[in-house]
Design a protein around this motif. Structure first.
Motif, short mmCIF file in Angstrom:
data_model
loop_
_atom_site.label_atom_id
_atom_site.label_comp_id
_atom_site.label_asym_id
_atom_site.label_seq_id
_atom_site.Cartn_x
_atom_site.Cartn_y
_atom_site.Cartn_z
N LYS A 104 4.67 1.46 0.26
CA LYS A 104 4.22 0.29 1.02
C LYS A 104 5.42 -0.51 1.46
O LYS A 104 6.47 -0.50 0.82
N PRO A 105 5.31 -1.28 2.58
CA PRO A 105 6.42 -2.12 3.02
C PRO A 105 6.61 -3.28 2.09
O PRO A 105 5.68 -3.79 1.50
N ALA A 106 7.85 -3.69 1.95
CA ALA A 106 8.16 -4.84 1.10
C ALA A 106 7.67 -6.10 1.74
O ALA A 106 7.74 -6.29 2.94
N SER A 117 1.24 -5.27 5.32
CA SER A 117 0.98 -4.94 3.91
C SER A 117 -0.45 -5.27 3.53
O SER A 117 -1.14 -4.49 2.86
N ASN A 118 -0.96 -6.44 3.98
CA ASN A 118 -2.35 -6.82 3.68
C ASN A 118 -3.32 -5.84 4.32
O ASN A 118 -4.36 -5.48 3.73
N ALA A 119 -3.01 -5.38 5.55
CA ALA A 119 -3.90 -4.44 6.22
C ALA A 119 -3.96 -3.13 5.46
O ALA A 119 -5.04 -2.54 5.27
N ILE A 120 -2.79 -2.63 5.00
CA ILE A 120 -2.77 -1.38 4.25
C ILE A 120 -3.50 -1.54 2.92
O ILE A 120 -4.29 -0.67 2.51
N ALA A 177 -5.59 7.91 5.87
CA ALA A 177 -4.21 8.15 5.42
C ALA A 177 -3.24 8.19 6.59
O ALA A 177 -2.13 7.65 6.53
N ALA A 178 -3.68 8.80 7.68
CA ALA A 178 -2.82 8.88 8.87
C ALA A 178 -2.56 7.48 9.43
O ALA A 178 -1.43 7.16 9.84
N LEU A 179 -3.58 6.62 9.46
CA LEU A 179 -3.39 5.27 9.99
C LEU A 179 -2.46 4.46 9.10
O LEU A 179 -1.58 3.73 9.60
N MET A 180 -2.64 4.57 7.77
CA MET A 180 -1.78 3.82 6.85
C MET A 180 -0.33 4.26 7.01
O MET A 180 0.60 3.42 7.04
N ALA A 181 -0.11 5.56 7.16
CA ALA A 181 1.26 6.04 7.35
C ALA A 181 1.82 5.59 8.69
O ALA A 181 3.00 5.24 8.81
#
Length: 911
Positions: free
Chosen positions: A907-909, A885-888, A821-825
């Motif tokens: 998520k980013p657009a 976005s693909n990585a998340i 979660a920390a990495l995604m944020a």
């Protein structure tokens, strides 16, 4: 009539006198010139003999020294003969042969050179044998040290296993007095073996007896230390083997040992230098005698010519007195004779003297056909020959100078070519290292995604197309791996990694591999494994598997129908070894003799592959050749066109104790109480490292910058330090070089392709190089001071899934979810900063920090994009939103498949 008679008498007398004088002078001149030539030849022969003596002193083969000594003796014999003729001409009393001392010196030099050659050869042979014995002892000590370390670990485990409140003192005493004490003594013995190898190398370079005496004392001390430490080996068999090896090493101190041979070589060289000086002195004496003879010959020649002129004057005066009445006639006759004979002879004599002094001048004009004319003609011939000799000498000198210039030019050209080759090799190494990262990374992601899509696809048509794409991607991956493997093997970077292994396990793994690839092509797989294979051997199982898998793949690839057979067997060969043979036999088309010769040639194989339509570029057999040579093994080939082919790998391997076969280490839990400093600018990386370390029982201190790390190390005490190579304020190299260690082990962390070998560790000045994502086992091995673990094979499934499974196993599901979660944020927050930051350096540091964090979960496309942003590529920002976005999404999907509970976030657009 009287006057006429007197004139006739005077004329006849004068003719007789002149003829006598001419013959006398001609004889004197011819004999003198011949002696002068002999004395000059003595000097030339002496110079040539000195050159031969130098070559004899530098000879390194018996046959060469014998040929040089024979040529030198022949040259000295000719010098002695010339000197003997000179003494006889000068009328000296016979003397003893002056060349006898020179011959004696040459004989002594020949025998001394033979002694030097023999001592040098024996020394080299003995040093090679001792070096091999030292290597065997070092390997044996390493095995015993591993066993001692296992006993220490077992003792610690038993302490933890004791019931609460039990007395631990007996176990602690046994652990300290027995296990730790034995381990320390083995370490001392290993250090003695290393010091012994250095002493052995220095013995070969010793140039003085005093230095050799000091080396002999050190040699004796190290052997004594090894003999004393043999008793601390844990295995009786190892103690016996080590005792034999140490006894063999002690042979270097005997009268026939390596030190004695080196001392004999030094003594022979000193004697050879003294003999060379003595030979030079003797040759100088011969040259001096020849020069003195030449001077005396010239003086004698001039005296004889002058005496001839004086005799002519006396005879002419006597004739003038007899014919007083014909004074005028006699005077006229005398004047004529003087003009026609004497003056000409004086001119000839002067020219001879000038020629003897080296002044050739112009050719004489032949003044008549008489004896003087013939003498003038002979003198002209002598002049021409002397001029030819001078011309030849000049050409020889010019040729020597030209050849010297050519040699210098060739050396300069060779140096330039070598420098260019080294530069190309470095460029190639850098390129292949880059390709290893840039090609394999997207291929692994592509294969993983295609595999996942194929498993989830229900439509048969689409699944078939995905299977075709997946097969093509795997073929491309195989091609890439073969090219990279061939390049690394070609540069000679592969190192021996000997280990104990079970040949039956290796054979069963190869059999399973053959079953899979043969079934895919509809071939029959036949496996014959000898049930009496030895339980354990020492070798390189990884290379053996790679060679055999290449051979099996080739056999299946070239066999259209029939079967492929794998046969594994072994037979004992003394002493204590087994000859392991692994044979692959197919029913394919076979090869001709010419094809067999070109089978291991990369370029010839590529042409054949294109012509036959078989897939691949044929690097497999080229790699097989390199790996076989690296193991010191033998590859036997038996093939005939239309009858298939047979490839047999034959290895001579030492037997090993089955207990020495190393298994995977248990989950690391031996870090209890250790204090570890983690230096990384990314909080996710620090969170991952902290999770692993605290799970091992370590106490962790974090630092986000180089200055903070230096301050923490200065103020605290740590057992280990982990330093990232790229920090925002200081480079990892600078931190490692400035940090206060206080005995702590230091490792660097990197997301780049860096090999953890001795050269890299020495370059960074650290104990270990750890790559991201961090492996818990590699981290535990570093903390315990062990050797780097071999690379593990990737488990089936996505590489991100594998990374998550490893983290869940090492950290637990709750902490792994927190890290994900920390990495995604962090990625979500960093995207606008990367896109809008005006400062390139700040953007580069942020991209590097994100690349290191994402590499823990093997998000290869995102890591590659961060690598491009870090390198300063402007076009990399165009796909930033979509790749992030693909990585998340990929990380979130892998977390769901792993059963992790993540909090939702924005998520980013996509763009």
């Amino acid at each position: 009539m009287v006057l006429f008679g007197l004139m006739v008498v005077v004329g006849l007398a004068s003719f007789g006198v002149n003829r006598f004088l001419a013959q006398t002078q001609q004889r004197v001149l011819s004999e003198s010139i011949a002696i002068i030539e002999r004395t000059e030849r003595v000097a030339q022969d002496a110079d040539f003999a000195a050159a031969l003596a130098g070559q004899l002193a530098a000879a390194r083969e018996l046959r060469q020294s014998e040929d040089l000594a024979r040529a030198l003796q022949l040259r000295i014999d000719r010098i002695a003969a010339d000197l003997e003729v000179t003494r006889a001409f000068l009328g000296r009393a016979p003397e003893p042969d002056s060349a006898t001392p020179v011959r004696g010196v040459v004989t002594e030099m020949e025998s001394t050179v033979a002694v030097l050659i023999e001592a040098t050869e024996l020394e080299l042979t003995e040093r090679a044998s001792l070096s091999e014995a030292g290597a065997m002892l070092s390997a044996l000590i390493s095995t015993e040290a591993d066993l001692a370390r296992l006993r220490v670990t077992a003792g610690i485990w038993e302490l933890y296993s004791l019931p609460s409140g039990a007395d631990t003192r007996p176990e602690l005493d046994r652990l300290a007095d027995a296990n730790f004490f034995a381990y320390e003594r083995l370490a001392e013995m290993a250090e003695a073996v290393s010091t012994f190898g250095q002493l052995l190398a220095r013995v070969g370079m010793a140039g003085r007896n005093a230095e050799l005496d000091a080396l002999e004392r050190d040699y004796q001390a190290e052997v004594a230390l090894m003999q004393d430490r043999v008793t601390f080996m844990l295995s009786a068999r190892s103690r016996a083997m080590a005792s034999d090896i140490v006894a063999e090493l002690a042979q270097g101190l005997t009268v026939d040992g390596v030190i004695a041979q080196r001392r004999s070589a030094l003594q022979a060289k000193e004697a050879l230098d003294a003999l060379s000086l003595e030979l030079g002195r003797q040759l100088d004496l011969l040259i001096a005698e020849a020069l003195q003879g030449r001077v005396e010959t010239r003086e004698r020649m001039q005296t004889a010519v002058a005496a001839s002129g004086w005799q002519a004057t006396l005879l002419s005066a006597a004739l003038a007195g007899v014919i007083l009445l014909a004074l005028f006639a006699g005077y006229m006759v005398w004047t004529r004779i003087r003009r026609r004979v004497v003056l000409r002879l004086e001119g000839v004599a002067d020219r001879m003297v000038a020629m003897a002094d080296g002044d050739l001048g112009q050719a004489l004009t032949i003044s008549g056909a008489d004896e003087i004319g013939r003498l003038e003609a002979a003198l002209n011939i002598l002049r021409d020959r002397a001029e030819e000799a001078m011309t030849l000498r000049g050409r020889l000198e010019a040729a020597v100078l030209d050849r010297t210039a050519e040699v210098v030019a060739e050396m300069q050209s060779a140096n330039a070519a070598r420098a260019d080759a080294e530069e190309q090799s470095r460029a190639k190494t850098h390129f292949m290292a880059r390709m290893s990262h840039e090609i394999r990374t997207p291929l692994n992601g592509l294969i993983g995604l295609l595999d996942l899509l194929g498993a989830d696809e229900a439509d048969a048509g689409r699944r078939a197309r995905l299977e075709v794409a997946l097969t093509s991607a795997r073929d491309l991956q195989e091609l890439t791996e073969e090219i990279l493997t061939f390049s690394v093997g070609e540069d000679g970077q592969d190192q021996k990694r000997l280990a104990a292994f079970d040949p039956t396990v290796v054979a069963q793994g190869l059999a399973a591999h053959l079953d899979v690839i043969a079934a895919a092509k509809g071939l029959q797989a036949v496996v014959r494994i000898d049930p009496d294979l030895p339980p354990a051997l020492v070798g390189e199982p990884t290379k053996i598997r790679q060679v055999m898998m290449n051979l099996l793949s080739n056999a299946v690839k070239y066999t259209a129908r029939g079967s492929v057979t794998l046969s594994v067997g072994a037979r004992p060969i003394p002493p204590g070894k087994q000859e392991l043979s692994l044979c692959v036999r197919d029913t394919g088309p076979g090869m001709t003799a010419d094809e067999t010769r070109q089978a291991f040639d990369i370029y010839g194989r590529s042409r054949s592959a294109r012509q036959s339509g078989v897939k691949g570029v044929g690097l497999g057999l080229a790699i097989v050749r390199q790996l076989t040579d690296a193991m010191g093994a033998e590859l036997r080939i038996s093939t005939l066109p239309g009858r298939g082919s047979s490839f047999t790998l034959v290895l001579s391997l030492p037997e090993a104790d089955p207990d020495a076969i190393s298994a995977l280490p248990p989950e690391p839990a031996a870090g209890a109480g250790r204090r570890v400093l983690v230096v990384d600018d990314h909080p996710v990386n620090r969170l991952v490292a902290r999770g692993y370390l605290e799970r091992m029982g370590c106490r962790v201190t974090e630092a986000a910058t180089g200055q903070a790390a230096l301050a923490a190390a200065r103020d605290g005490d740590f057992d280990a330090m982990l330093v990232d190579l790229n920090l925002p304020d200081l480079s990892g190299d600078a931190v490692v070089s400035q940090i206060v260690r206080k005995g702590a082990r230091v490792a660097v962390l990197t997301a780049d392709l860096v090999r953890d070998d001795a050269e890299t560790r020495e370059r960074f000045g650290v104990d270990r190089v750890l790559t991201k994502p961090i492996s818990p086992r590699a981290l535990a091995s570093f903390l315990e001071g062990g050797e780097p673990l071999p690379a593990a094979e990737t488990a089936p499934g996505s590489v991100v899934d594998v990374a998550l499974r490893d983290d869940i196993a090492g950290l637990g599901a709750e902490q792994t979810a927190e890290i994900v979660a920390a990495l995604m944020a962090d990625i979500l927050a960093a995207v606008p900063l990367l896109r809008d930051f005006p400062d390139p350096e700040t953007r580069r540091k942020l991209a590097h920090r994100l690349k290191g964090a994402a590499s823990n979960f093997r998000l290869e496309p995102f890591c590659n994009l961060m690598q491009r942003i870090e390198a300063g590529e402007p076009s990399a920002l165009e796909t930033l939103n979509s790749v992030a976005s693909n990585a998340i999404n990929e990380l979130a999907s892998a977390a769901r498949r792993a059963g992790l509970d993540l909090q939702p976030f924005a998520k980013p657009a996509k763009t």
